[in-house]
Design a protein around this motif. Structure first.
Motif, short mmCIF file in Angstrom:
data_model
loop_
_atom_site.label_atom_id
_atom_site.label_comp_id
_atom_site.label_asym_id
_atom_site.label_seq_id
_atom_site.Cartn_x
_atom_site.Cartn_y
_atom_site.Cartn_z
N ASN A 37 47.39 40.11 47.12
CA ASN A 37 46.66 39.12 46.33
C ASN A 37 45.20 39.55 46.19
N GLY A 38 44.66 39.34 44.98
CA GLY A 38 43.27 39.71 44.74
C GLY A 38 42.64 38.85 43.66
N THR A 39 41.44 39.21 43.29
CA THR A 39 40.69 38.47 42.27
C THR A 39 40.26 39.42 41.16
N SER A 40 39.85 38.87 40.05
CA SER A 40 39.25 39.67 38.97
C SER A 40 38.27 38.79 38.22
N THR A 41 37.55 39.40 37.27
CA THR A 41 36.59 38.63 36.47
C THR A 41 37.31 37.69 35.50
N LEU A 42 38.63 37.89 35.30
CA LEU A 42 39.40 37.02 34.40
C LEU A 42 40.16 35.94 35.17
N HIS A 43 40.92 36.33 36.19
CA HIS A 43 41.70 35.39 37.00
C HIS A 43 42.19 36.08 38.27
N ASP A 44 42.66 35.28 39.21
CA ASP A 44 43.26 35.85 40.41
C ASP A 44 44.54 36.58 40.01
#
Length: 195
Positions: A37-44
């Motif tokens: 699981n991770g994150t991004s500038t758009l969505h998890d």
């Protein structure tokens, strides 16, 4: 009253002791789950590892884990698939960015090998050190999980581990020419069944 002979007395004493059983077990891939699981500038985001294998050698007494002598898990990088919130898969473009970041052609596997057990609590909490190898870089990481012996003798190990991609010299993946960037922090959730 008849006197008990020595042999009978010895048998009764031995039967009253807890029986320790050594068990070498294999990971059941269809009944195990590893999610990244991770994150991004758009969505998890999250990826499910579809292909994994492993071994476990434990000493158990009834439903209690007394010691873990060996544990290893191997995950195939190109079996990692990106999942949407509804559980459906994204198109393969998302996955290709992950494979590229992990240099999957040169390093097709992620491995986890137990190095040392620090403690096993009464409730099955295991505090350990494991050698994790990602993208060709191996590091020793502290890992905490819960190990339970099921009624059928199988062993279930669950937990989660957070770390940074850059700890393993992995550049967080980017998409759409860098417009979307993933965060450095990831969490791996594991639910492993050994039979």
């Amino acid at each position: 009253m008849r006197r008990m002979n020595f042999r009978t007395l010895l048998c009764m004493c031995l039967l009253s002791l807890p029986i320790l059983v050594n068990a070498q077990q294999k990971l059941s891939p269809n009944e195990s789950k590893v999610m990244v699981n991770g994150t991004s500038t758009l969505h998890d985001w999250r990826c499910k590892v579809e292909q994994l294998s492993g071994n476990l050698d434990v000493e158990k007494s009834g439903t209690t884990i007394k010691s873990i002598k060996l544990m290893d898990v191997t995950m195939i990088v190109k079996s990692m698939k990106s999942l949407k919130e509804d559980g459906k898969y994204y198109d393969s473009g998302m996955d290709k960015n992950v494979y590229k970041a992990l240099d999957a052609d040169k390093n097709p596997q992620i491995t986890f090998v137990l190095k040392k057990i620090n403690s096993i609590g009464a409730n099955g909490e295991v505090n350990a050190i494991a050698t994790v190898k990602i993208a060709g870089v191996a590091k020793d990481l502290p890992v905490v999980g819960v190990a339970k012996v099921l009624p059928n003798g199988s062993v279930k190990i669950t937990g989660k581990k957070a770390f940074k991609m850059t700890d393993f010299k992995v550049d967080p993946p980017k998409a759409m020419l860098g417009a979307i960037k993933t965060g450095d922090d990831i969490t791996v959730d594991f639910d492993l069944l050994f039979k």
